[in-house]
Design an enzyme around this catalytic site. Sequence first.
Site, PDB file in Angstrom:
ATOM      1  CG  HIS A   1     -11.285 -14.504-117.663  1.00 42.12           C
ATOM      2  ND1 HIS A   1     -10.349 -14.678-116.691  1.00 42.12           N
ATOM      3  CD2 HIS A   1     -12.000 -13.409-117.290  1.00 42.12           C
ATOM      4  CE1 HIS A   1     -10.483 -13.732-115.779  1.00 42.12           C
ATOM      5  NE2 HIS A   1     -11.472 -12.940-116.119  1.00 42.12           N
TER       6      HIS A   1
ATOM      7  CG  ASP B   1      -7.563 -16.304-115.889  1.00 44.40           C
ATOM      8  OD1 ASP B   1      -8.741 -16.342-115.476  1.00 44.40           O
ATOM      9  OD2 ASP B   1      -7.274 -16.273-117.090  1.00 44.40           O
ATOM     10  CG  HIS B   2     -11.959 -14.926-111.483  1.00 43.07           C
ATOM     11  ND1 HIS B   2     -11.812 -13.895-112.366  1.00 43.07           N
ATOM     12  CD2 HIS B   2     -13.259 -15.281-111.536  1.00 43.07           C
ATOM     13  CE1 HIS B   2     -12.969 -13.639-112.932  1.00 43.07           C
ATOM     14  NE2 HIS B   2     -13.878 -14.467-112.442  1.00 43.07           N
TER      15      HIS B   2
HETATM   16  C1  BG6 Z   1     -13.375 -10.210-114.587  1.00 41.98           C
HETATM   17  C2  BG6 Z   1     -13.603  -9.075-115.531  1.00 41.98           C
HETATM   18  O1  BG6 Z   1     -12.064 -10.701-114.705  1.00 41.98           O
HETATM   19  O2  BG6 Z   1     -14.282 -11.267-114.898  1.00 41.98           O
HETATM   20  C3  BG6 Z   1     -15.050  -8.603-115.470  1.00 41.98           C
HETATM   21  O3  BG6 Z   1     -12.728  -8.011-115.190  1.00 41.98           O
HETATM   22  C4  BG6 Z   1     -15.994  -9.752-115.678  1.00 41.98           C
HETATM   23  O4  BG6 Z   1     -15.287  -7.588-116.428  1.00 41.98           O
HETATM   24  C5  BG6 Z   1     -15.639 -10.902-114.750  1.00 41.98           C
HETATM   25  O5  BG6 Z   1     -17.307  -9.293-115.414  1.00 41.98           O
HETATM   26  C6  BG6 Z   1     -16.462 -12.124-115.050  1.00 41.98           C
HETATM   27  O6  BG6 Z   1     -16.154 -13.093-114.080  1.00 41.98           O
HETATM   28  P1  BG6 Z   1     -17.292 -13.980-113.426  1.00 41.98           P
HETATM   29  O7  BG6 Z   1     -16.579 -14.943-112.561  1.00 41.98           O
HETATM   30  O8  BG6 Z   1     -18.186 -13.041-112.680  1.00 41.98           O
HETATM   31  O9  BG6 Z   1     -17.987 -14.601-114.582  1.00 41.98           O
END
Ligand code: BG6
Length: 503
Positions: free
Chosen positions: A248, A185-186
């Site tokens: 997230h 989960d980045h």
């Molecule tokens: C991803 C989603 O996990 O997170 C995307 O699949 C989203 O839809 C993105 O745009 C948002 O991540 P960040 O790091 O760009 O805010």
Amino acid sequence: MDGIRKPGPTVIVIFGGSGDLSWRKLVPALYNLYLAKWIPENFAVLGLGRKNLSEADFRSHLHEGVDLFSRSGKAAKADWDKFAKCIHYLKGDLNETSTYAHIDKQIKVLSKDWKGEVNRVFYMAVAPEFIEEISTKIGEAGLTKDRKLSRIVIEKPFGRDLESAIHLDEILGRIFEERQIFRIDHFLGKETVQNILAFRFANALFEPLWNRNYIDHVQITVSEQLGVEKRGAYYEASGALRDMIQNHLLQLLCLIAMEPPVSFDGDEVRNRKVDVLHALRKIKPDEVSRYAVRGQYGSGWIEGNKVIGYRDEQDVAKDSNTETFAAIKFFIDNWRWQDVPFYLRTGKRMNDSASLISIQFKPVPHQSFQNETISNLQPNRLVMNIQPEMGIRLQFQAKRPGLKMALAPVEMQFDYNETYHTGTPEAYEILLLDVMLGDPGLFMRADQVEAAWSILMPIIKVWEENPSISFPNYAAGTQGPEEAEALIAKYGHNWMNMPLDKK
Ligand code: BG6
């Protein structure tokens, strides 16, 4: 994350190596780790794809990605040339058993002269429906025989509901031990997200207030100006609940609501987070409309540009019932949080791009100031800005200068960019390093993923079984549907306005 250890020799096999994720995120992150000297001396990336690419083509495609997306800007020729030598390409069909024998052979060739044990990382940068097949084939080919050194990395969403997540866990459980499975989960790799733990548990000041006695409510917002871009096909099968809330936003909620961990070792933090998920009050099917609001964007204007509605996006059905916005009110049934609302909202094509957590404190128990003194009274509020602003603001009342006693809200502020000038690693850098080190602390455990699905299942079901009759119900470039305002106004609360009044 371990700040001292450096990973040992590593081969990272990227399934979907020629795809978007490698291009935009994975290889730029590895390149920055290389510049920062975190990459082990003996290191290789083996990209796997269906495309007919020579190694030179593959490298130059990734070079372009680094130039476009790396936080350190365009790659200097000498640095890139050296790094590029670690990159290799293998054309292969993921359904063919022979592909996996080739991978094994390639890993052996690449690591032939390396000294010491070699980590094997299998990164699934592919659509979710391929994961079962690939991991089964990896297992059959014996690629992960060494349980200590081989790992699999899986992107979210993990499954598409509780049942499929349990099924996938069962399949993976036959091939890997839990400690070998890195469910990414980045958001958990973001500097500002990790800072929530530092803020809460390295300071004595706030923890005594961090409960139902002092906190009125919590808001978690992840708002994006972006639409679904070219990801219409993926997004149609996903929607805001699966794409953002299940992972997230619920992870952010866990970090805000968890009990203090005894240490940051091993599974302790993950245990405390899963406790929160278990304490979340289950929303019954007949309560969904009281606790959850969905939205889908129509056409509108973003920063002066006309943008199309969701149903007109590429690969999206003209009568799509997919939500591009979701807002949910949660309660946590435990001693610390009983009756404190946690409001979560996320949406695409909103009027601002900002991710933040707002902790609103209760008003003073008795107001000693006269009414005219406090005409501009605002509650104490702590805002943790995740992105693009990175920092923390604390709002409180102060006396305005002048002969009269008049109060106005002011802020104390910590801003990453003002305080530090060292550059902030990208989430993927932190997470890829942890994978190489074999440290799963920042990754999702099976029980966390399943608990998160189980919380959302009633909403998912009710929304799927009852297509919205009001979609599209918000114009692009706004703060989402009006119902989202009503969801929170019922309890006397307001969403924080976006864009934030940036000072
Ligand atoms: C991803 C989603 O996990 O997170 C995307 O699949 C989203 O839809 C993105 O745009 C948002 O991540 P960040 O790091 O760009 O805010």
